[in-house]
Scaffold this motif. Structure first.
Motif, mmCIF file in Angstrom:
data_model
loop_
_atom_site.group_PDB
_atom_site.id
_atom_site.type_symbol
_atom_site.label_atom_id
_atom_site.label_comp_id
_atom_site.label_asym_id
_atom_site.label_seq_id
_atom_site.Cartn_x
_atom_site.Cartn_y
_atom_site.Cartn_z
ATOM 1 N N LYS A 6 -62.194 17.411 20.068
ATOM 2 C CA LYS A 6 -60.674 16.752 20.179
ATOM 3 C C LYS A 6 -59.783 17.589 20.902
ATOM 4 C CE LYS A 6 -61.273 14.754 15.465
ATOM 5 N NZ LYS A 6 -60.671 14.804 14.052
ATOM 6 N N GLN A 7 -58.870 17.000 21.824
ATOM 7 C CA GLN A 7 -57.839 17.583 22.546
ATOM 8 C C GLN A 7 -57.187 18.537 21.599
ATOM 9 O OE1 GLN A 7 -57.788 17.875 25.692
ATOM 10 N NE2 GLN A 7 -58.814 16.152 26.551
ATOM 11 N N TYR B 117 -61.875 25.759 19.157
ATOM 12 C CA TYR B 117 -63.371 25.616 18.676
ATOM 13 C C TYR B 117 -63.893 26.813 18.978
ATOM 14 C CZ TYR B 117 -63.050 20.547 18.571
ATOM 15 O OH TYR B 117 -62.613 19.295 18.113
ATOM 16 N N LEU B 118 -64.921 27.485 17.845
ATOM 17 C CA LEU B 118 -65.719 28.262 18.213
ATOM 18 C C LEU B 118 -67.015 27.974 18.540
ATOM 19 C CD1 LEU B 118 -66.625 31.368 17.986
ATOM 20 C CD2 LEU B 118 -66.707 31.242 15.610
ATOM 21 N N PHE B 119 -67.294 28.027 19.960
ATOM 22 C CA PHE B 119 -68.667 27.650 20.687
ATOM 23 C C PHE B 119 -69.724 28.582 20.532
ATOM 24 C CE2 PHE B 119 -65.525 25.114 23.105
ATOM 25 C CZ PHE B 119 -65.742 23.799 22.523
ATOM 26 N N HIS C 237 -63.611 21.525 31.445
ATOM 27 C CA HIS C 237 -62.605 21.518 32.507
ATOM 28 C C HIS C 237 -62.622 20.188 33.109
ATOM 29 C CE1 HIS C 237 -60.057 22.082 35.996
ATOM 30 N NE2 HIS C 237 -61.023 21.763 36.813
ATOM 31 N N THR C 238 -63.901 19.421 33.571
ATOM 32 C CA THR C 238 -64.143 18.278 33.844
ATOM 33 C C THR C 238 -63.846 17.104 33.184
ATOM 34 O OG1 THR C 238 -66.450 18.520 33.866
ATOM 35 C CG2 THR C 238 -65.421 19.368 35.780
ATOM 36 N N HIS C 239 -63.807 17.443 31.740
ATOM 37 C CA HIS C 239 -63.605 16.507 30.748
ATOM 38 C C HIS C 239 -62.063 16.563 30.193
ATOM 39 C CE1 HIS C 239 -67.911 15.976 30.992
ATOM 40 N NE2 HIS C 239 -67.878 14.893 30.486
ATOM 41 N N GLY C 240 -61.196 17.410 30.757
ATOM 42 C CA GLY C 240 -60.021 17.333 30.429
ATOM 43 C C GLY C 240 -59.453 18.182 29.477
ATOM 44 N N PHE C 241 -60.426 19.147 28.993
ATOM 45 C CA PHE C 241 -60.190 20.198 27.960
ATOM 46 C C PHE C 241 -59.641 21.566 28.501
ATOM 47 C CE2 PHE C 241 -62.718 16.872 25.902
ATOM 48 C CZ PHE C 241 -62.038 16.871 24.624
ATOM 49 N N GLU C 242 -58.965 22.221 27.802
ATOM 50 C CA GLU C 242 -58.664 23.682 27.927
ATOM 51 C C GLU C 242 -60.099 24.642 28.030
ATOM 52 O OE1 GLU C 242 -55.996 25.607 28.765
ATOM 53 O OE2 GLU C 242 -55.200 23.604 29.350
ATOM 54 N N THR C 243 -60.036 25.499 29.021
ATOM 55 C CA THR C 243 -61.314 26.445 29.147
ATOM 56 C C THR C 243 -61.307 27.542 28.005
ATOM 57 O OG1 THR C 243 -60.141 27.877 30.537
ATOM 58 C CG2 THR C 243 -61.619 26.280 31.508
ATOM 59 N N GLY D 293 -55.233 27.288 18.387
ATOM 60 C CA GLY D 293 -55.711 26.089 19.340
ATOM 61 C C GLY D 293 -56.480 26.760 20.568
ATOM 62 N N HIS D 294 -56.958 27.937 20.717
ATOM 63 C CA HIS D 294 -57.541 28.289 21.803
ATOM 64 C C HIS D 294 -59.100 28.471 21.323
ATOM 65 C CE1 HIS D 294 -53.874 29.242 23.756
ATOM 66 N NE2 HIS D 294 -53.546 30.066 22.609
#
Length: 369
Positions: free
Chosen positions: A100-101, A105-107, A126-132, A187-188
């Motif tokens: 979700k925008q 998240y903790l990847f 990035h290519t799907h519009g999310f923050e890095t 949110g980071h």
């Protein structure tokens, strides 16, 4: 009274720190020398005295308008675009719909390549519009000041693996845990490998100690393990490379360890692995984002098992994986020939280890099914 910057020594650079960091890079003799050697090779021996100031002038001119982290990352984006075109047969993504925008998240990702794992995750976001993401990187890779500057400019934060003694270790773990928790809750998003070091044998397994580290700050706040870990929005990530540019080097290291009991890394081996991973041929690459893990666990071991299950189940298996695992009817004649050609380049004594490296994901996927 100014607020104390609690994470100053581990966090990435902020926008107001970018120009000074860039200037330190331009002044760094080792950094300029590395660029000169890469671009001009043998000419450095005779004309290094003239090339170094020219490179400094060029970089200062090129980067004079770069004043934010976002601008740094846009430069990385342009390089990524070229790198994907020259060293892959395409990069694909799945599971983006789980995200979700505006959510942190903790990847928690499998780890095959030092630089490219987080880079491909960032590319997908990035290519799907999310923050890095903010990227966890061990201080063992930051022995040179210029490496630290480059990483912290690109949203990397430092994991102090070199900490010694119980008291220092607890301080380091507490700081790291708090930084990760605060980042996600603000949110980071964070990228971190599921274990320390790459899975050189192809066996992607989560170390429960990593999960215990996440919880150090939650424990300090007296928040139950399940509740705190749920608040971190843990997303398992599977990164699959059709070809590993460093497979022969990994097989050699594993062979040396099996025969001699240890393996002594060369001074520049990590850097060579990073370069090989970036420029080497990777074939097809797939990044799968799993669904956030919110239930089904009560302790670190159970949570680790859930992360493993998601990473194994979402791993994209390629013909080479099936051929290495001796699974029939999963590769055409051309794919078989390409696999055998690549295998023929591996020293005879390393071949079994090399094949097992590519076969392991097939074995792990079968456990999930």
């Amino acid at each position: 009274m100014t607020e104390v910057d609690r994470f100053a020594d581990i966090r990435p650079y902020q926008d107001d720190e970018v120009p000074a960091a860039i200037e330190r890079l331009i002044q760094d003799d080792e950094f300029i020398g590395a660029i000169a050697k890469y671009r001009f090779g043998a000419l450095m021996k005779w004309f290094g005295w003239a090339l170094r100031p020219l490179i400094r002038y060029f970089l200062r001119s090129k980067w004079r308008h770069v004043t934010t982290v976002h601008q740094v990352q846009m430069g990385v984006t342009r390089y990524m675009n070229r790198m994907i075109g020259s060293s892959t047969k395409g990069v694909t993504f799945s599971g983006i719909e789980h995200l979700k925008q505006g959510q942190g998240y903790l990847f928690v990702s499998n780890h095959r390549d030092i630089a490219m794992d987080p880079a491909f995750v960032n590319w997908g976001l990035h290519t799907h519009g999310f923050e890095t993401v903010r990227i966890a990187i061990g201080d063992n890779l930051l022995r040179k000041p210029c490496a630290t500057e480059l990483m912290k400019l690109n949203k990397s934060f430092i994991v102090k693996r070199s900490a010694k003694g119980p008291r220092e270790m607890m301080k380091v773990l507490g700081e790291l845990s708090a930084y990760i928790g605060q980042s996600v809750h603000e949110g980071h998003s964070i990228w971190i490998a599921q274990r320390e070091g790459r899975a050189k044998n192809g066996d992607d397994k989560t170390d429960p100690a990593i999960l215990k580290m996440f919880y150090v700050d939650g424990k300090k706040q007296k928040i139950p393990f399940v509740d705190y870990m749920r608040s971190l929005n843990i997303v398992p990530v599977s990164i699959s490379y059709e070809l590993d540019p460093t497979d022969k080097a990994k097989a050699r290291e594993l062979y040396e360890k099996s025969v001699n009991g240890s393996y002594e890394k060369g001074e520049f081996e990590d850097i060579e692995s990073i370069v090989a991973g970036i420029v080497g041929q990777k074939g097809r690459v797939h990044v799968a984002f799993g669904a956030p893990i919110t239930e089904g666990f009560e302790d670190p071991d159970q949570l680790a098992a859930l992360i493993d299950k998601a990473i194994w189940g979402n791993y994209r298996l390629f013909p080479g994986n099936y051929l290495a695992a001796d699974v029939p009817n999963k590769a055409n004649t051309l794919e078989q020939a390409a696999f055998l050609t690549r295998q023929s380049e591996v020293p005879e004594e390393h071949k079994a280890i090399w094949r097992a490296m590519y076969a392991k994901p097939v074995e792990n996927a079968s456990k999930v099914q």
